[in-house]
Design a protein around this motif. Structure first.
Motif, PDB file in Angstrom:
ATOM      1  N   ASP A 149       0.846  -1.202   0.000  1.00  7.29           N
ATOM      2  CA  ASP A 149       0.000   0.000   0.000  1.00  7.29           C
ATOM      3  C   ASP A 149       0.883   1.255   0.000  1.00  7.29           C
ATOM      4  O   ASP A 149       2.122   1.156  -0.056  1.00  7.29           O
ATOM      5  CB  ASP A 149      -0.981  -0.021   1.176  1.00  7.29           C
ATOM      6  N   ASP A 150       0.270   2.423   0.073  1.00  6.36           N
ATOM      7  CA  ASP A 150       1.026   3.673  -0.003  1.00  6.36           C
ATOM      8  C   ASP A 150       1.990   3.826   1.168  1.00  6.36           C
ATOM      9  O   ASP A 150       2.984   4.554   1.069  1.00  6.36           O
ATOM     10  CB  ASP A 150       0.071   4.876  -0.029  1.00  6.36           C
ATOM     11  N   ALA A 151       1.705   3.154   2.286  1.00  6.41           N
ATOM     12  CA  ALA A 151       2.580   3.244   3.454  1.00  6.41           C
ATOM     13  C   ALA A 151       3.703   2.212   3.392  1.00  6.41           C
ATOM     14  O   ALA A 151       4.485   2.089   4.330  1.00  6.41           O
ATOM     15  CB  ALA A 151       1.759   3.054   4.733  1.00  6.41           C
ATOM     16  N   GLY A 152       3.753   1.440   2.281  1.00  6.06           N
ATOM     17  CA  GLY A 152       4.810   0.452   2.141  1.00  6.06           C
ATOM     18  C   GLY A 152       4.541  -0.848   2.881  1.00  6.06           C
ATOM     19  O   GLY A 152       5.432  -1.680   3.023  1.00  6.06           O
ATOM     20  N   ARG A 153       3.318  -1.016   3.338  1.00  2.00           N
ATOM     21  CA  ARG A 153       2.985  -2.266   4.039  1.00  2.00           C
ATOM     22  C   ARG A 153       2.652  -3.361   3.028  1.00  2.00           C
ATOM     23  O   ARG A 153       2.226  -3.087   1.914  1.00  2.00           O
ATOM     24  CB  ARG A 153       1.794  -2.038   4.976  1.00  2.00           C
ATOM     25  N   ILE A 154       2.796  -4.631   3.449  1.00  2.00           N
ATOM     26  CA  ILE A 154       2.547  -5.767   2.554  1.00  2.00           C
ATOM     27  C   ILE A 154       1.260  -6.485   2.967  1.00  2.00           C
ATOM     28  O   ILE A 154       0.954  -6.617   4.161  1.00  2.00           O
ATOM     29  CB  ILE A 154       3.749  -6.745   2.557  1.00  2.00           C
ATOM     30  N   LEU A 155       0.523  -6.950   1.949  1.00  2.00           N
ATOM     31  CA  LEU A 155      -0.737  -7.655   2.192  1.00  2.00           C
ATOM     32  C   LEU A 155      -0.464  -9.157   2.356  1.00  2.00           C
ATOM     33  O   LEU A 155       0.079  -9.801   1.456  1.00  2.00           O
ATOM     34  CB  LEU A 155      -1.684  -7.446   0.999  1.00  2.00           C
ATOM     35  N   LEU A 156      -0.825  -9.698   3.518  1.00  2.00           N
ATOM     36  CA  LEU A 156      -0.680 -11.133   3.767  1.00  2.00           C
ATOM     37  C   LEU A 156      -2.019 -11.697   4.203  1.00  2.00           C
ATOM     38  O   LEU A 156      -2.818 -11.009   4.842  1.00  2.00           O
ATOM     39  CB  LEU A 156       0.359 -11.396   4.866  1.00  2.00           C
ATOM     40  N   GLY A 157      -2.255 -12.957   3.843  1.00  2.00           N
ATOM     41  CA  GLY A 157      -3.522 -13.582   4.194  1.00  2.00           C
ATOM     42  C   GLY A 157      -3.323 -14.975   4.774  1.00  2.00           C
ATOM     43  O   GLY A 157      -2.243 -15.574   4.667  1.00  2.00           O
ATOM     44  N   HIS A 158      -4.385 -15.447   5.403  1.00  2.00           N
ATOM     45  CA  HIS A 158      -4.384 -16.779   6.012  1.00  2.00           C
ATOM     46  C   HIS A 158      -5.497 -17.611   5.361  1.00  2.00           C
ATOM     47  O   HIS A 158      -6.630 -17.164   5.274  1.00  2.00           O
ATOM     48  CB  HIS A 158      -4.624 -16.668   7.517  1.00  2.00           C
ATOM     49  N   ALA A 159      -5.141 -18.820   4.905  1.00  2.00           N
ATOM     50  CA  ALA A 159      -6.131 -19.718   4.314  1.00  2.00           C
ATOM     51  C   ALA A 159      -6.581 -20.721   5.370  1.00  2.00           C
ATOM     52  O   ALA A 159      -5.781 -21.135   6.221  1.00  2.00           O
ATOM     53  CB  ALA A 159      -5.535 -20.454   3.114  1.00  2.00           C
ATOM     54  N   PRO A 160      -7.863 -21.124   5.329  1.00  2.00           N
ATOM     55  CA  PRO A 160      -8.395 -21.956   6.418  1.00  2.00           C
ATOM     56  C   PRO A 160      -7.724 -23.328   6.536  1.00  2.00           C
ATOM     57  O   PRO A 160      -7.696 -23.900   7.622  1.00  2.00           O
ATOM     58  CB  PRO A 160      -9.884 -22.094   6.071  1.00  2.00           C
ATOM     59  N   GLN A 161      -7.150 -23.842   5.432  1.00  2.00           N
ATOM     60  CA  GLN A 161      -6.522 -25.172   5.524  1.00  2.00           C
ATOM     61  C   GLN A 161      -5.107 -25.107   6.082  1.00  2.00           C
ATOM     62  O   GLN A 161      -4.480 -26.142   6.292  1.00  2.00           O
ATOM     63  CB  GLN A 161      -6.517 -25.864   4.151  1.00  2.00           C
TER      64      GLN A 161
END
Ligand SMILES: [Zn+2]
Length: 284
Positions: A149-161
Motif C-alpha cells: 500500500d502507499d505506506a509500504g505495508r505488505i498484504l498477507l492472508g491466512h487460508a483456512p486449511q
C-alpha cells in the motif's frame, strides 16, 4: 538416474540429504524411464515407480507453504521438504522428473478418442495410435504477488486449511483468456477486496504439485479496504516491516518455507532475509 515414487524422490537420507543417483542397470522392474537432459558430467534419467501417492488434479494447490510430512521409506523424501538442501542442478532434475511423472500419471489416454496413448520422445510426448494426435506435458500458470500500500505495508492472508498463524502472499491460478496481470488483480480483489493498480513481474518458480508454474509479481494497492472472502482467505491484513518482524520473532505468525517464491517475495519487500528463529516457528 534418479528415482521418483509418487510425489517422492529417492535420497541418500541423513541430515545432509541429497538425491540418490543409481546406474541405469539398477532400473526397477516396470519403471518408466524418462530422459531429463545432460551436462558435462553425463546424461540424466529418471525412473518412475508405480505408486498410489501421486499428486492428482484434485490437489491443485497454488501455494502450500507448509508442505506435508509423510511416512514411508527413509530413503525417499517429498521434494517440498528437501528442496532447500539441493543444489540448482539437482533441484531442477527433481522438479522436472516430478512434473513429468505427474503428467504421465494423469494423461494415460487420448483426450480426443479415449485410446491408451504411447510414450515417445524419451518421455516428453504421448502419441495416440488411433488418431496419431500428439500430447505434450502441460503447465498451469499461477500468479503469486506481493501487494503493497502507499505506506509500504505488505498484504498477507491466512487460508483456512493452513495451520493457525500461517500467513502468505495471495496466489491463484490464471483463468482461460486472462493475462497474468489481470489474474493478479482479479485474485487479490476476489480474496481480499483490495484493488491493485500497477503490476510488475519479478520471478517465477516451477511448482510441480502437480503441474504449476508460479509467476511472481509485485503490485501496488489502489484501495485498501481489506475484506477477506471468508472461503479461500479467512484473515488478511497489511503488515508494516516492523509489525512483521515482531510477529515473526515472537512466533505469532508462521511464514512460507525459505525455498518458496512466496518467501522470496516477502523477503524482497522486507529488504533482507527474515531473522533466524526457532525451527519450530519457522514454518509449519
Ligand atoms: Zn486418440
Amino acid at each position: 538416474m534418479l528415482t521418483v515414487d509418487g510425489d517422492r524422490v529417492a535420497t541418500t537420507g541423513g541430515d545432509d540429504t541429497a538425491l540418490a543417483f543409481v546406474p541405469p542397470s539398477d532400473r526397477a522392474e516396470g519403471a518408466r524411464l524418462l530422459y531429463l537432459g545432460r551436462d558435462d558430467d553425463g546424461a540424466y534419467l529418471a525412473q518412475i515407480l508405480g505408486s498410489e501417492h501421486h499428486a492428482g488434479d484434485a490437489d491443485r494447490r497454488t501455494d502450500d507453504p507448509q508442505g506435508s510430512t509423510t511416512g514411508g521409506s527413509e530413503s525417499y523424501a517429498v521434494l517440498r521438504e528437501i528442496g532447500w538442501q539441493l543444489g540448482d542442478r539437482d533441484a531442477g532434475l527433481a522438479v522436472g522428473a516430478l512434473a513429468l511423472a505427474n503428467w504421465h500419471h494423469t494423461h494415460s489416454h487420448c483426450p480426443r478418442c479415449g485410446t491408451a496413448t504411447e510414450v515417445i520422445d524419451a518421455g516428453w510426448v504421448r502419441r495416440c495410435p488411433a488418431d496419431e494426435s500428439l500430447h505434450y506435458p502441460r503447465t498451469d500458470a499461477a500468479v503469486i504477488m506481493a501487494i503493497t500500500d502507499d505506506a509500504g505495508r505488505i498484504l498477507l492472508g491466512h487460508a483456512p486449511q493452513w495451520p493457525d498463524g500461517q500467513f502468505s502472499v495471495p496466489a491463484g491460478f490464471v483463468e482461460p483468456g486472462e493475462s497474468l496481470e489481470a489474474a493478479v488483480r482479479r485474485e487479490v480483489f476476489e480474496e481480499t477486496n483490495v484493488v491493485v493498480g500497477e503490476v510488475t513481474y519479478r520471478a517465477s518458480q516451477p511448482w510441480p504439485f502437480p503441474a504449476s508454474l508460479m509467476v511472481g509479481f509485485v503490485g501496488r494497492a489502489l484501495a485498501i479496504d481489506v475484506r477477506p472472502d471468508g472461503e479461500e482467505i479467512t484473515e488478511a491484513r497489511f503488515f508494516s516491516a516492523d509489525e512483521l518482524r515482531t510477529a515473526w520473532t515472537t512466533g505469532t505468525i508462521r511464514l512460507p518455507r525459505p525455498t518458496s517464491i512466496a518467501r522470496s517475495l516477502i523477503e524482497e519487500w522486507f529488504g533482507e532475509p527474515l531473522p533466524e528463529v526457532e525451527t519450530a516457528r519457522r514454518w509449519a
